[in-house]
Scaffold this motif. Structure first.
Motif, short mmCIF file in Angstrom:
data_model
loop_
_atom_site.label_atom_id
_atom_site.label_comp_id
_atom_site.label_asym_id
_atom_site.label_seq_id
_atom_site.Cartn_x
_atom_site.Cartn_y
_atom_site.Cartn_z
N GLN A 31 -8.34 0.63 14.05
CA GLN A 31 -7.48 0.35 12.90
C GLN A 31 -6.13 1.05 13.04
O GLN A 31 -5.22 0.79 12.27
N LYS A 68 -9.53 3.11 4.08
CA LYS A 68 -10.96 2.79 3.93
C LYS A 68 -11.19 1.66 2.93
O LYS A 68 -12.11 0.86 3.09
N GLU A 69 -10.35 1.63 1.91
CA GLU A 69 -10.47 0.55 0.92
C GLU A 69 -9.98 -0.80 1.48
O GLU A 69 -10.33 -1.85 0.96
N ASN A 70 -9.18 -0.72 2.51
CA ASN A 70 -8.64 -1.95 3.16
C ASN A 70 -8.93 -1.89 4.66
O ASN A 70 -8.03 -1.61 5.49
N PRO A 71 -10.16 -2.13 5.03
CA PRO A 71 -10.53 -1.98 6.45
C PRO A 71 -9.85 -3.00 7.36
O PRO A 71 -9.82 -2.79 8.59
N GLU A 79 -5.06 11.08 1.23
CA GLU A 79 -4.75 9.96 0.34
C GLU A 79 -4.55 8.66 1.14
O GLU A 79 -4.99 7.57 0.73
N ASN A 80 -3.87 8.79 2.30
CA ASN A 80 -3.69 7.60 3.16
C ASN A 80 -5.03 7.09 3.72
O ASN A 80 -5.27 5.88 3.83
N LYS A 131 -7.92 7.30 2.32
CA LYS A 131 -8.64 6.61 1.27
C LYS A 131 -8.19 5.14 1.15
O LYS A 131 -9.01 4.22 0.99
N ILE A 132 -6.86 4.97 1.24
CA ILE A 132 -6.33 3.58 1.15
C ILE A 132 -6.82 2.75 2.34
O ILE A 132 -7.18 1.57 2.20
N GLU A 177 -11.35 12.13 8.82
CA GLU A 177 -11.51 11.16 7.72
C GLU A 177 -12.38 9.96 8.11
O GLU A 177 -12.74 9.14 7.27
N LEU A 233 0.86 -1.20 0.00
CA LEU A 233 0.00 0.00 0.00
C LEU A 233 0.89 1.25 0.00
O LEU A 233 1.86 1.32 0.76
#
Length: 257
Positions: free
Chosen positions: A228, A181-184, A175-176, A178-179, A222, A151
């Motif tokens: 997490q 959130k796509e990989n919870p 940007e971080n 977003k990444i 965010e 990532l």
């Protein structure tokens, strides 16, 4: 004298007559050896012959029960002058005398002897045969693997002696975020550090302020779940002076739990 002679003659006469009488009586007797005829059962009776002073016995009727046997002697003359008496036939009476005879009979006695004989009883029982068969046991062992997630999480750099986020830093954090959130399922360790300028305690607190600033922004601005994210204040790190600006940062490190 005359009387004497007369008496004597009378005595002799009487004696003579007596003798004649006995002689005559003796002559009249039936000989004993022929006396059986009267018991023979044959008929007719003997016939007296006065001239011969005897008897002719000529039976014509066969005695009962002797039809097929020889019996009597026909034509015999019995000497004597007296007609013999016919003796009635007397059948011999057979007297049956029951005599008890004790007969010893040896009777075999059967003695039943009971002998207990062990009887072999066959009982069929299921035989459990144990066969040792190697079993390949599959053991699932959880091996901790470091999952390397490629990532593109960017480090956040801070100005000298500062924990404020710059516009450049905010853009990188977006940007971080977003990444993440796509990989919870991806968890990140935020490591804050400082350049080796100033005191160590101060630099440790400065690195802690920088990491908390990044964490608060990601959660509050965010919407990244707090679970997490993890934080760590590393303090100052020893790097060459030329690299001091790169030591003032918060680094994103992916962790596996």
């Amino acid at each position: 004298m005359k009387k004497f002679l007369g008496g004597l003659i009378l005595v002799f006469a009487v004696l003579f007559l007596v003798d004649e009488f006995y002689s005559y009586a003796e002559e009249m007797k039936l000989p004993e050896e022929f006396s059986w005829y009267g018991e023979s059962g044959a008929k007719k009776e003997p016939v007296f012959d006065a001239q011969k002073k005897g008897y002719w016995w000529m039976p014509t009727q066969i005695p009962e029960g002797k039809e097929n046997t020889l019996w009597g002697n026909r034509g015999y003359i019995f000497v004597g002058v007296k007609k013999p008496k016919v003796v009635e036939e007397k059948k011999a009476e057979e007297k049956i005398v029951e005599k008890v005879v004790e007969k010893v009979v040896e009777k075999p006695v059967i003695v039943e002897k009971i002998v207990e004989k062990p009887v072999e009883k066959i009982v069929e029982k299921p035989v459990v045969k144990i066969v040792e068969k190697p079993v390949e046991k599959v053991v699932t062992k959880e091996v901790e693997k470091t999952k390397i997630v490629a990532l593109n999480l960017q480090d956040i750099y801070f100005p000298y002696d500062s924990a404020k986020l710059t516009p450049v830093n905010i853009q990188k954090l977006k940007e971080n975020a977003k990444i993440l959130k796509e990989n919870p399922n991806v968890k990140v360790l935020l490591v804050g550090s400082a350049s080796p300028e100033g005191a160590n305690d101060y630099n440790l607190k400065l690195s802690e302020k920088r990491v908390n600033a990044v964490k608060v922004y990601l959660i509050e601005k965010e919407g990244i779940p707090e679970g997490q994210l993890k934080t760590k204040a590393e303090g100052e790190i020893e790097v060459p002076k030329i690299d001091w600006p790169y030591a003032r940062k918060v680094k994103f490190v992916i962790i596996n739990e």
